[in-house]
Design a protein around this motif. Structure first.
Motif, PDB file in Angstrom:
ATOM      1  N   PRO A 290     -32.757 127.841  81.812  1.00  0.00           N
ATOM      2  CA  PRO A 290     -32.988 128.535  82.749  1.00  0.00           C
ATOM      3  C   PRO A 290     -34.110 129.153  83.296  1.00  0.00           C
ATOM      4  N   ASP A 291     -34.086 130.343  82.177  1.00  0.00           N
ATOM      5  CA  ASP A 291     -35.040 131.216  82.362  1.00  0.00           C
ATOM      6  C   ASP A 291     -36.441 131.047  81.936  1.00  0.00           C
ATOM      7  N   SER A 292     -36.349 130.382  80.142  1.00  0.00           N
ATOM      8  CA  SER A 292     -37.672 130.451  80.175  1.00  0.00           C
ATOM      9  C   SER A 292     -37.628 128.835  80.685  1.00  0.00           C
ATOM     10  N   ARG A 293     -36.875 128.225  80.977  1.00  0.00           N
ATOM     11  CA  ARG A 293     -37.872 126.902  81.217  1.00  0.00           C
ATOM     12  C   ARG A 293     -37.674 125.752  80.353  1.00  0.00           C
ATOM     13  N   LEU A 294     -37.320 125.911  79.219  1.00  0.00           N
ATOM     14  CA  LEU A 294     -37.799 125.260  78.129  1.00  0.00           C
ATOM     15  C   LEU A 294     -36.365 124.481  77.823  1.00  0.00           C
ATOM     16  N   PRO A 295     -36.364 123.049  76.879  1.00  0.00           N
ATOM     17  CA  PRO A 295     -34.928 123.022  76.318  1.00  0.00           C
ATOM     18  C   PRO A 295     -34.488 123.379  75.929  1.00  0.00           C
ATOM     19  N   ARG A 296     -33.001 123.771  75.458  1.00  0.00           N
ATOM     20  CA  ARG A 296     -32.087 123.850  74.754  1.00  0.00           C
ATOM     21  C   ARG A 296     -32.264 123.668  73.357  1.00  0.00           C
ATOM     22  N   THR A 297     -32.925 124.193  72.170  1.00  0.00           N
ATOM     23  CA  THR A 297     -33.428 123.135  70.657  1.00  0.00           C
ATOM     24  C   THR A 297     -32.023 123.786  69.701  1.00  0.00           C
ATOM     25  N   THR A 425     -45.842 116.046  77.865  1.00  0.00           N
ATOM     26  CA  THR A 425     -44.918 117.271  77.983  1.00  0.00           C
ATOM     27  C   THR A 425     -43.443 117.438  78.619  1.00  0.00           C
ATOM     28  N   ASN A 426     -42.799 117.832  78.056  1.00  0.00           N
ATOM     29  CA  ASN A 426     -41.285 118.255  78.608  1.00  0.00           C
ATOM     30  C   ASN A 426     -40.590 116.637  78.419  1.00  0.00           C
ATOM     31  N   MET A 427     -41.208 116.532  77.868  1.00  0.00           N
ATOM     32  CA  MET A 427     -40.239 114.560  78.135  1.00  0.00           C
ATOM     33  C   MET A 427     -39.066 114.661  76.928  1.00  0.00           C
ATOM     34  N   GLY A 428     -38.152 113.119  77.792  1.00  0.00           N
ATOM     35  CA  GLY A 428     -36.945 113.066  77.114  1.00  0.00           C
ATOM     36  C   GLY A 428     -37.072 112.508  75.578  1.00  0.00           C
ATOM     37  N   ASP A 429     -37.916 112.084  75.183  1.00  0.00           N
ATOM     38  CA  ASP A 429     -38.115 111.423  74.098  1.00  0.00           C
ATOM     39  C   ASP A 429     -39.285 112.046  72.562  1.00  0.00           C
ATOM     40  N   ASP A 430     -39.714 111.063  72.297  1.00  0.00           N
ATOM     41  CA  ASP A 430     -40.828 111.749  71.176  1.00  0.00           C
ATOM     42  C   ASP A 430     -41.752 111.700  72.479  1.00  0.00           C
ATOM     43  N   TYR A 555     -42.550 120.859  73.515  1.00  0.00           N
ATOM     44  CA  TYR A 555     -40.736 121.126  74.627  1.00  0.00           C
ATOM     45  C   TYR A 555     -41.089 119.855  75.098  1.00  0.00           C
ATOM     46  N   ASN A 556     -40.496 118.956  74.117  1.00  0.00           N
ATOM     47  CA  ASN A 556     -39.993 117.133  73.886  1.00  0.00           C
ATOM     48  C   ASN A 556     -38.565 117.775  73.000  1.00  0.00           C
ATOM     49  N   ARG A 557     -37.732 116.989  73.123  1.00  0.00           N
ATOM     50  CA  ARG A 557     -36.326 116.284  73.044  1.00  0.00           C
ATOM     51  C   ARG A 557     -36.809 115.573  71.485  1.00  0.00           C
ATOM     52  N   GLY A 558     -37.624 115.101  71.612  1.00  0.00           N
ATOM     53  CA  GLY A 558     -37.608 114.452  69.862  1.00  0.00           C
ATOM     54  C   GLY A 558     -38.651 114.585  69.076  1.00  0.00           C
ATOM     55  N   ARG A 559     -39.334 114.371  68.620  1.00  0.00           N
ATOM     56  CA  ARG A 559     -40.486 114.451  67.317  1.00  0.00           C
ATOM     57  C   ARG A 559     -41.316 113.999  68.274  1.00  0.00           C
ATOM     58  N   GLN A 577     -43.501 123.352  69.535  1.00  0.00           N
ATOM     59  CA  GLN A 577     -41.749 122.940  69.729  1.00  0.00           C
ATOM     60  C   GLN A 577     -41.205 122.311  70.247  1.00  0.00           C
ATOM     61  N   THR A 578     -41.115 121.359  69.468  1.00  0.00           N
ATOM     62  CA  THR A 578     -40.769 119.976  69.851  1.00  0.00           C
ATOM     63  C   THR A 578     -39.117 120.025  68.895  1.00  0.00           C
ATOM     64  N   LYS A 579     -38.150 118.921  69.965  1.00  0.00           N
ATOM     65  CA  LYS A 579     -36.820 119.463  69.375  1.00  0.00           C
ATOM     66  C   LYS A 579     -36.637 118.853  67.566  1.00  0.00           C
ATOM     67  N   PHE A 580     -37.068 118.068  67.379  1.00  0.00           N
ATOM     68  CA  PHE A 580     -37.344 117.284  66.362  1.00  0.00           C
ATOM     69  C   PHE A 580     -38.056 117.645  65.260  1.00  0.00           C
ATOM     70  N   VAL A 581     -38.337 116.237  64.349  1.00  0.00           N
ATOM     71  CA  VAL A 581     -39.332 116.552  63.247  1.00  0.00           C
ATOM     72  C   VAL A 581     -40.729 116.029  64.230  1.00  0.00           C
TER      73      VAL A 581
END
Length: 732
Positions: A290-297, A425-430, A555-559, A577-581
């Motif tokens: 909630p502070d950085s407003r970035l996804p938990r990786t 940016t900020n997508m739920g996937d790739d 800043y997306n959850r996927g690749r 800072q993508t979460k995955f590859v």
């Protein structure tokens, strides 16, 4: 397929200024975009031995990257599989059938299946549609331009559809313009809020100018805007979003977590719908700081148990999980996909068209989804969260998420897309995905030249077309060669016994699949090895010839990018800072997405990811082991920055003819990756570069930035191999 992120003005500014690795010269400034894109596409082709006079492709790369060797090593006739087969067939030197210039089937071509999925709207006559339309929507024709101004801030979807269609089919009209304003869409008559069709009418050029308007979709059960069968269309200058009262996802605050992490209490924030929270569907959620407003990786993916979400009263609800969810804290924000909606912007069977300066704030699936396209260009488009707080009381927060799934997704295109200076940016996937499709072989009739296949899903998975190539594999991915499809017919019923399961595609329900009879021109001897659980694909519509230039994905959850196509240039892009590859190049049986890749230039990019830098590979699902057939070929990875990756900074398997030159590995393997275990065949501590089942690889001039606190990697031995499965390795 694909994997999901905060509105950051600083990042947006960085994107729009092209960033530190933007390409200078022709591609950096792109003073004439159409000319530059034309040059790229004209220059792209299958890489051959250098001729006496440099080819246009070689000259283009020499101009872009002076002083750099960009010609991959030659691929040998190896023992692990014919990685060279695609080049031989494409160049016509093997005698195999191949379509050198595959085209989108015409709108009138009989293909045995419908070509546009437009619900009951498609079955209604134009005359009937006219009667449905709102006559008060204002339309003015001035010379070659038609101007549409709606009615008191609304657009009647049916009227807009008709007026656009009449304009695009009128040779005297070259431009359809929406008067600048903010509009709400009413009276949708398809499975999209706005449906625009050219119905295959070929125009040398036609402009659709949205005038910088903001267009608000009011039906969250439908997709956003659908472009159907348009050739040489330029559509530009609009912002689209769903009214948040019908938003296809919801945003909440995590109020409480049980000690084992298997029960969460949440409160849906003001302004977001709550009607779908307890619906019986499989939700996928993303957690946010909630502070950085970035996804938990460094945290679990979030899959509440289907059907077990309960109401606690008001806007509060309880999730149940079948596993221990880790990496989250009370007060975190959580966004969850709903059980409704469709893609935001969908070009369907479009050819040589340009989509420019379009923004979509929120969509149920992909932000932009290109289905079965050919040579389309996407410039300065954005898939970003809505920038203002929503709601009218209580806890008013800005949305954290943009699309629920990928930012940009291209499936089954005959000539791959060109993406220039887009921001996702900020997508739920790739971030960006480009691929074709696999089909499961369920039976053969050699005497009749028939291969029977399962599409593995319903429409639109039927993407095999007569006259195009067919490539067959054993389930092990050993290639069995090419042939040509003479006919493709849809079977009326399932030829398999109920309950039949596939080992190759264990998660596919064959009872729900459709089935095709594919008649082929010739039967290569290796096709005698086709059995149930073998697979086929067509290389003609996998997005070959794509270009990714100066795009930013963050800043997306996927690749960052997920590529399964050939003949591509990937340069000047930033993956933040993508979460995955950050860059994953491999086919995926889980999603039935094809295929292996050849002839790629990956140069001058930043790959900054939490988990995984560059993965050029094929990984078997069960057990998790590298594929032993060298089907990736001729790929150049030069002058990139691979940053942050806590796991697998560079993994190369199943490949031949690879150059890895002058890349910087910046602070990789510097922290533990606690979300999940590494691939079991990768050693611990990990080297920055790991290789398996590959041949003819050149590594030269790569460097490593290793701060003192980077203790999780084996930097003393930065390049390691798996069980003596790598040959022809040169390290300079």
């Amino acid at each position: 397929m694909a994997s999901w992120t905060s509105w950051t003005v600083a990042v947006l500014a960085l994107v729009l200024s092209h960033g530190p690795l933007a390409i200078s010269g022709t591609f950096g400034l792109l003073p004439n975009v159409s000319e530059a894109v034309h040059d790229i596409k004209a220059a792209l082709g299958f890489i051959k031995a250098p001729p006496a006079v440099p080819s246009k492709h070689d000259q283009l790369k020499a101009d872009l990257f002076p002083g750099k060797q960009t010609q991959p090593l030659p691929s040998p006739l190896g023992t692990y599989g014919p990685a060279y087969a695609y080049d031989l067939v494409r160049n016509g030197t093997s005698g195999g059938p191949f379509n050198p210039d595959p085209q989108i089937p015409s709108v009138t071509q009989e293909t045995g299946r419908k070509l546009a999925e437009t619900s009951s709207f498609a079955a209604t006559s134009l005359q009937a549609k006219l009667q449905q339309a709102t006559p008060l929507d204002a339309v003015v024709s001035t010379g070659s331009e038609v101007v549409y101004s709606g009615n008191n801030g609304t657009i009647d979807s049916t009227n807009f559809f008709l007026q656009f269609y009449f304009a695009v089919t009128n040779r005297a009209v070259t431009k359809f313009r929406l008067e600048t304003g903010t509009y709400r869409v009413t009276n949708p008559n398809s499975n999209f809020n706005l449906l625009l069709t050219c119905q295959g009418v070929v125009r040398s050029a036609f402009e659709l100018d949205f005038g910088g308007s903001t267009i608000i979709f009011q039906d969250g059960t439908l997709g956003g805007i659908f472009f159907n069968y348009c050739y040489n269309l330029t559509a530009h200058n609009a912002t689209f979003y769903y009214d948040f009262s019908v938003n296809p996802w919801y945003q909440s605050t995590l109020d409480d977590i049980s000690s084992d992490g298997r029960t969460w209490n949440i409160t849906v924030q003001d302004g977001y719908p709550i009607d779908m929270v307890t619906a019986n569907y499989q939700a996928l959620c993303v957690g946010w700081d909630p502070d950085s407003r970035l996804p938990r990786t460094n945290a679990s993916d979030i899959y509440p148990q289907q059907g077990l979400t309960t109401s606690l009263g008001g806007r509060s609800f309880q999730f149940k999980f079948g596993y221990n969810v880790v990496g989250f804290s009370k007060g975190d924000f959580v966004t969850c996909r709903g059980n409704r909606g469709n893609h935001g912007i969908l070009p369907w069977y479009n050819k040589d068209s340009t989509f420019q300066d379009l923004t979509i704030y929120n969509s149920a699936i992909f932000g932009i989804y290109e289905e079965t396209g050919s040579g389309n260009t996407y410039i300065n488009n954005q898939v970003v969260p809505y920038p203002l707080p929503v709601g009218s009381g209580g806890l008013r927060e800005r949305p954290l998420q943009s699309s629920l799934a990928d930012g940009f997704h291209s499936s089954g295109s005959f000539k791959g897309p060109t993406l220039i200076r887009n921001y996702f940016t900020n997508m739920g996937d790739d971030g960006i995905a480009i691929h074709g499709r696999y089909y499961l072989v369920v039976g053969t009739d050699k005497d009749q030249g028939v291969i029977q296949v399962a599409t593995l899903c319903g429409y639109p998975c039927e993407r095999l077309f007569r006259g195009n190539s067919l490539l067959a594999y054993k389930s092990s991915t050993e290639r069995l060669g090419f042939t040509k499809m003479l006919s493709v017919t849809l079977l009326p019923s399932n030829p398999l016994p109920a309950g039949t399961r596939s080992i190759t595609f264990p998660y596919s329900n064959l009872d729900n699949s459709k089935y095709l009879n594919v008649t082929v021109e010739c039967w290569p001897p290796a096709y005698d090895n086709l059995t149930f659980d073998s697979i086929v694909t067509s290389l003609d519509n996998q997005g070959n010839g794509f270009n990714l230039i100066n795009n930013t994905i963050s800043y997306n959850r996927g690749r960052g990018m997920l590529l399964k196509a050939n003949d591509g240039i990937i340069t000047g892009n930033q993956f933040i800072q993508t979460k995955f590859v950050a860059a994953q190049i491999n086919p995926e049986f889980f999603f039935q997405e094809a295929d292996f890749s050849s002839n790629l230039l990956i140069q001058g990019n930043i790959f900054d990811s939490f988990y995984g830098g560059i993965q050029l590979a094929f990984i078997n699902d069960n057990p998790l082991l590298p594929g032993r057939f060298q089907n990736h070929a001729n790929i150049n990875i030069t002058g990139n920055i691979i940053r942050s990756a806590a796991d697998q900074p560079m993994l190369i398997t199943s490949s031949t003819g690879i150059i890895v030159r002058d890349n910087i590995f910046d602070k990789v393997l510097c922290y533990p990756y606690t979300y999940g275990a590494s691939l079991p065949f990768v050693p611990t501590p990990q080297p920055p570069i790991y290789l398996a089942y590959s041949s003819n690889l050149l590594f030269s001039g790569n460097s490593y930035i290793v701060p003192a606190n980077c203790t999780y990697g084996d930097f003393a031995n930065p390049i390691q191999t798996y069980q003596n499965t790598v040959t022809g390795l040169v390290i300079q």
